[in-house]
Design a protein around this motif. Structure first.
Motif, PDB file in Angstrom:
ATOM      1  N   UNK A   7       0.831  -1.204   0.000  1.00 32.30           N
ATOM      2  CA  UNK A   7       0.000   0.000   0.000  1.00 32.30           C
ATOM      3  C   UNK A   7       0.870   1.261   0.000  1.00 32.30           C
ATOM      4  N   UNK A   8       1.988   1.211   0.707  1.00 34.60           N
ATOM      5  CA  UNK A   8       2.890   2.364   0.735  1.00 34.60           C
ATOM      6  C   UNK A   8       3.626   2.511  -0.597  1.00 34.60           C
ATOM      7  N   UNK A   9       3.969   1.401  -1.220  1.00 29.91           N
ATOM      8  CA  UNK A   9       4.619   1.467  -2.532  1.00 29.91           C
ATOM      9  C   UNK A   9       3.709   2.140  -3.550  1.00 29.91           C
ATOM     10  N   UNK A  16       4.526  10.645  -7.264  1.00 27.23           N
ATOM     11  CA  UNK A  16       5.373  11.086  -8.365  1.00 27.23           C
ATOM     12  C   UNK A  16       4.547  11.783  -9.445  1.00 27.23           C
ATOM     13  N   UNK A  17       3.357  11.255  -9.698  1.00 27.62           N
ATOM     14  CA  UNK A  17       2.495  11.839 -10.724  1.00 27.62           C
ATOM     15  C   UNK A  17       1.973  13.208 -10.310  1.00 27.62           C
ATOM     16  N   UNK A  18       1.839  13.442  -9.008  1.00 26.26           N
ATOM     17  CA  UNK A  18       1.322  14.729  -8.528  1.00 26.26           C
ATOM     18  C   UNK A  18       2.372  15.830  -8.562  1.00 26.26           C
ATOM     19  N   UNK A 203      13.460   6.001   2.816  1.00 26.70           N
ATOM     20  CA  UNK A 203      14.614   6.234   1.938  1.00 26.70           C
ATOM     21  C   UNK A 203      14.145   6.723   0.574  1.00 26.70           C
ATOM     22  N   UNK A 204      13.062   6.132   0.049  1.00 26.74           N
ATOM     23  CA  UNK A 204      12.532   6.566  -1.239  1.00 26.74           C
ATOM     24  C   UNK A 204      11.990   7.987  -1.157  1.00 26.74           C
ATOM     25  N   UNK A 205      11.323   8.331  -0.064  1.00 30.40           N
ATOM     26  CA  UNK A 205      10.844   9.706   0.111  1.00 30.40           C
ATOM     27  C   UNK A 205      12.012  10.685   0.140  1.00 30.40           C
ATOM     28  N   UNK A 206      13.099  10.302   0.803  1.00 30.24           N
ATOM     29  CA  UNK A 206      14.286  11.150   0.829  1.00 30.24           C
ATOM     30  C   UNK A 206      14.856  11.329  -0.571  1.00 30.24           C
ATOM     31  N   UNK A 207      14.917  10.244  -1.347  1.00 29.82           N
ATOM     32  CA  UNK A 207      15.447  10.331  -2.706  1.00 29.82           C
ATOM     33  C   UNK A 207      14.573  11.215  -3.588  1.00 29.82           C
ATOM     34  N   UNK A 332      10.904  17.180   7.775  1.00 30.23           N
ATOM     35  CA  UNK A 332      10.936  18.651   7.773  1.00 30.23           C
ATOM     36  C   UNK A 332      11.794  19.242   6.662  1.00 30.23           C
ATOM     37  N   UNK A 333      12.910  18.567   6.333  1.00 34.82           N
ATOM     38  CA  UNK A 333      13.859  19.170   5.392  1.00 34.82           C
ATOM     39  C   UNK A 333      13.788  18.595   3.988  1.00 34.82           C
ATOM     40  N   UNK A 334      13.003  17.552   3.788  1.00 34.53           N
ATOM     41  CA  UNK A 334      12.795  17.003   2.443  1.00 34.53           C
ATOM     42  C   UNK A 334      11.332  17.176   2.046  1.00 34.53           C
ATOM     43  N   UNK A 335      10.432  16.404   2.641  1.00 36.20           N
ATOM     44  CA  UNK A 335       9.023  16.484   2.266  1.00 36.20           C
ATOM     45  C   UNK A 335       8.449  17.876   2.496  1.00 36.20           C
ATOM     46  N   UNK A 336       8.679  18.415   3.686  1.00 40.26           N
ATOM     47  CA  UNK A 336       8.118  19.728   4.008  1.00 40.26           C
ATOM     48  C   UNK A 336       8.641  20.826   3.099  1.00 40.26           C
TER      49      UNK A 336
END
Length: 375
Positions: A7-9, A16-18, A203-207, A332-336
């Motif tokens: 579900x997370x994958x 990515x599409x957004x 890790x994927x969110x960070x990338x 905070x420093x990647x997603x945000x």
């Protein structure tokens, strides 16, 4: 496909599409009123919606409180939670709805009543849940971001603490195997899968979202991958169980609802404990650090063990303390920061403010990894 919970994958691919979408336009009260009116015209014909107001706080969802008057019933207050395009977390309204339903009667939670998981009616995925009275911090705490350095003080601390431990114990000891959690996949292939899935997701969110490339983040990622501990008995992990994420009655100290289950998953209970040990979520008064402003570290661990019957493994606790400093930086420093840069969130000022805590987590990571090297 990333080796993580299925579900997370799927969520990772959808985000990515957004990324290429235009800026997110916050919903105006009048637009929300029209959305709710048309929604309830179908769901509860003859009902009426009034008293719509935006709720502050949060760094990922737009939230509105409103009153619903249904035929033959007293008016009731509800909360609408809608996704922005991006936020400080990447979560699912369907998972949030399901986990809240599962814990009804186990711990105090708001009742989720309506779900629009695929944005069939609302502009983005949304959930509507009951409004629960209470506050997230004492009136004396002043102006601050909820949950960051909140000070309960006495006598509230003493009133809340037993409930705090008991609720966390109930969450971790909950029999999720009988709960019918269709939106979650159990990591049972091997004892390292639960945490391996977790590491791969973040890790994927960070990338995807890294704004800067901090060397210590790469070192921490490698260390986490090399030292994945076994999880012999996966449990429900709340993901953000801290002071600031539960409501309480200030007069009595009674906890009325546990909030923000959106990062929940099935994994190692030490992950919740390591999250709470982050300095930003506690208080430091006269040189004494209190976890969630509840109790000093050792006292807090002993009280959790007594309430839950779970033995806290110091090695695993250290691992998840490192993991959660790493995760906090990503939040905070990647997603945000990416959500603010792309104007895909309604709280770009708050997200930019929170990004300033990134160096603190870098420092925490360096300190924690040096502790590991000195062992």
């Amino acid at each position: 496909m990333i080796d993580t919970e299925p579900q997370l994958a799927a969520m990772l691919e959808a985000r990515k599409a957004r990324r290429a979408l235009p800026p997110y336009i916050p919903q105006a009260d009048a637009d929300v009123a029209a959305l709710l009116a048309s929604f309830f015209a179908r769901e509860l014909p003859g009902s009426s919606v009034s008293g719509i107001a935006r709720i502050g706080g949060g760094a990922s969802k737009e939230q509105f409180v409103f009153t619903l008057a249904a035929p033959g019933e007293d008016p009731r207050r509800y909360v609408l939670r809608m996704d922005a395009l991006e936020g400080i977390t990447e979560t699912s309204r369907a998972r949030e709805y399901e986990i809240l339903k599962a814990f009804a009667g186990v711990v105090p939670v708001p009742d989720p009543v309506w779900l629009d998981a695929e944005a069939a009616h609302f502009p983005t995925p949304a959930v509507i849940m009951e409004f629960v009275p209470g506050v997230t911090k004492p009136q004396t705490d002043g102006v601050s971001v909820t949950g960051l350095g909140t000070v309960l003080g006495d006598p509230l601390r003493g009133l809340i603490a037993p409930q705090y431990y008991d609720n966390l114990a109930r969450i971790h000891n909950f029999d999720w195997t009988k709960a019918g959690l269709t939106q979650f996949t159990a990591p049972t292939a091997d004892p390292k899968q639960a945490t391996r899935w977790l590491i791969n997701f973040w890790k994927e969110l960070l990338e995807q979202d890294a704004v800067t490339r901090e060397p210590v983040l790469r070192l921490a990622t490698q260390w986490l991958e090399d030292h994945v501990p076994d999880c012999e008995a996966p449990c429900v992990v709340h993901g953000d169980y801290r002071t600031g994420n539960y409501l309480f009655d200030e007069a009595s100290g009674r906890i009325t609802a546990i909030l923000d289950w959106e990062m929940s998953y099935i994994g190692d209970f030490h992950a919740d404990l390591g999250w709470l040990l982050q300095p930003v979520f506690g208080s430091c008064i006269d040189g004494v650090f209190r976890v969630s402003d509840i109790a000093p570290r050792d006292e807090w661990i002993a009280a959790y063990e007594a309430a839950s019957g779970n033995r806290v493994d110091p090695v695993k606790l250290h691992y998840f303390t490192v993991f959660n400093a790493w995760k906090s930086y990503i939040l905070v420093s990647a997603l945000g920061m990416q959500a603010a840069r792309t104007a895909h969130n309604h709280q770009d000022v708050l997200l930019t403010f929170l990004a300033a805590t990134g160096p603190m987590f870098v420092d925490d990571l360096a300190r924690l990894l040096m502790m590991e090297e000195s062992r």
